[in-house]
Scaffold this active site. Structure first.
Site, PDB file in Angstrom:
ATOM      1  N   CYS A   1       3.002  16.786  -7.598  1.00 21.33           N
ATOM      2  CA  CYS A   1       2.308  16.937  -8.878  1.00 21.33           C
ATOM      3  C   CYS A   1       3.227  17.590  -9.897  1.00 21.33           C
ATOM      4  O   CYS A   1       3.910  18.561  -9.585  1.00 21.33           O
ATOM      5  CB  CYS A   1       1.051  17.785  -8.690  1.00 21.33           C
ATOM      6  SG  CYS A   1       0.194  18.156 -10.221  1.00 21.33           S
TER       7      CYS A   1
ATOM      8  N   CYS B   1       0.251  14.952  -6.105  1.00 23.15           N
ATOM      9  CA  CYS B   1      -0.413  14.200  -7.171  1.00 23.15           C
ATOM     10  C   CYS B   1      -1.565  13.352  -6.633  1.00 23.15           C
ATOM     11  O   CYS B   1      -1.444  12.710  -5.596  1.00 23.15           O
ATOM     12  CB  CYS B   1       0.604  13.287  -7.859  1.00 23.15           C
ATOM     13  SG  CYS B   1      -0.108  12.246  -9.143  1.00 23.15           S
TER      14      CYS B   1
ATOM     15  N   HIS C   1      -1.832  15.280 -14.717  1.00 19.63           N
ATOM     16  CA  HIS C   1      -3.281  15.081 -14.684  1.00 19.63           C
ATOM     17  C   HIS C   1      -3.968  15.767 -15.869  1.00 19.63           C
ATOM     18  O   HIS C   1      -5.039  15.333 -16.287  1.00 19.63           O
ATOM     19  CB  HIS C   1      -3.880  15.585 -13.361  1.00 19.63           C
ATOM     20  CG  HIS C   1      -3.642  17.029 -13.104  1.00 19.63           C
ATOM     21  ND1 HIS C   1      -2.480  17.493 -12.507  1.00 19.63           N
ATOM     22  CD2 HIS C   1      -4.396  18.119 -13.369  1.00 19.63           C
ATOM     23  CE1 HIS C   1      -2.537  18.810 -12.414  1.00 19.63           C
ATOM     24  NE2 HIS C   1      -3.699  19.216 -12.939  1.00 19.63           N
TER      25      HIS C   1
ATOM     26  N   CYS D   1      -3.515  11.787  -9.402  1.00 17.45           N
ATOM     27  CA  CYS D   1      -3.851  11.007 -10.595  1.00 17.45           C
ATOM     28  C   CYS D   1      -2.933   9.802 -10.789  1.00 17.45           C
ATOM     29  O   CYS D   1      -3.190   8.971 -11.643  1.00 17.45           O
ATOM     30  CB  CYS D   1      -3.807  11.890 -11.849  1.00 17.45           C
ATOM     31  SG  CYS D   1      -2.143  12.346 -12.409  1.00 17.45           S
TER      32      CYS D   1
ATOM     33  N   LYS E   1       0.860  -1.184   0.000  1.00 21.21           N
ATOM     34  CA  LYS E   1       0.000   0.000   0.000  1.00 21.21           C
ATOM     35  C   LYS E   1       0.895   1.231   0.000  1.00 21.21           C
ATOM     36  O   LYS E   1       1.771   1.360   0.851  1.00 21.21           O
ATOM     37  CB  LYS E   1      -0.887  -0.014   1.245  1.00 21.21           C
ATOM     38  CG  LYS E   1      -1.911   1.072   1.294  1.00 21.21           C
ATOM     39  CD  LYS E   1      -2.786   0.888   2.524  1.00 21.21           C
ATOM     40  CE  LYS E   1      -3.934   1.835   2.555  1.00 21.21           C
ATOM     41  NZ  LYS E   1      -4.790   1.603   3.730  1.00 21.21           N
TER      42      LYS E   1
END
Length: 113
Positions: free
Chosen positions: A91, A80, A95, A82, A62
């Site tokens: 990020c 991020c 995206h 996406c 995970k």
């Protein structure tokens, strides 16, 4: 695979599972009822799990990241959501391409200092 049987008017279900985004396929049918024509739509939604995370830290069971907001170096830091960023967990704007290709509307998580 998961199957959902839904009795609806003119729509169908779509959603997510713990395995990822669901692709949906549906088939509508109708029948003639007693005493005249009666239409009933039965929509069968076939959902297929698709991985949200294409290749980030796949060896981990995970992926979890912790951030201490007071230790951020910038007043506003985008993270991020996406799973396409080359600088994950930060990020990099990936995206935008993902949203154009899929019709999604995902954007970054903005952490403010």
């Amino acid at each position: 695979m998961e199957y959902v049987l839904s009795h609806v008017g003119a729509g169908f279900c779509n959603g997510m599972t713990s395995k990822g985004v669901l692709g949906t396929h549906f088939k509508a049918s109708s029948f003639v009822g007693v005493g005249g024509v009666r239409t009933r739509r039965v929509v069968l939604v076939k959902a297929e799990a698709v991985s949200i995370n294409p290749d980030i830290r796949k060896s981990e069971e995970k992926v979890v990241d912790s951030v201490v907001v007071t230790e951020l170096s910038k007043p506003l830091t985008p993270y991020c959501r996406c799973w396409r960023s080359g600088t994950f967990p930060l990020c990099d704007g990936s995206h935008v391409k993902h949203n154009k290709a899929t019709g999604d509307n995902v954007g970054p998580l903005l952490l403010k200092k």
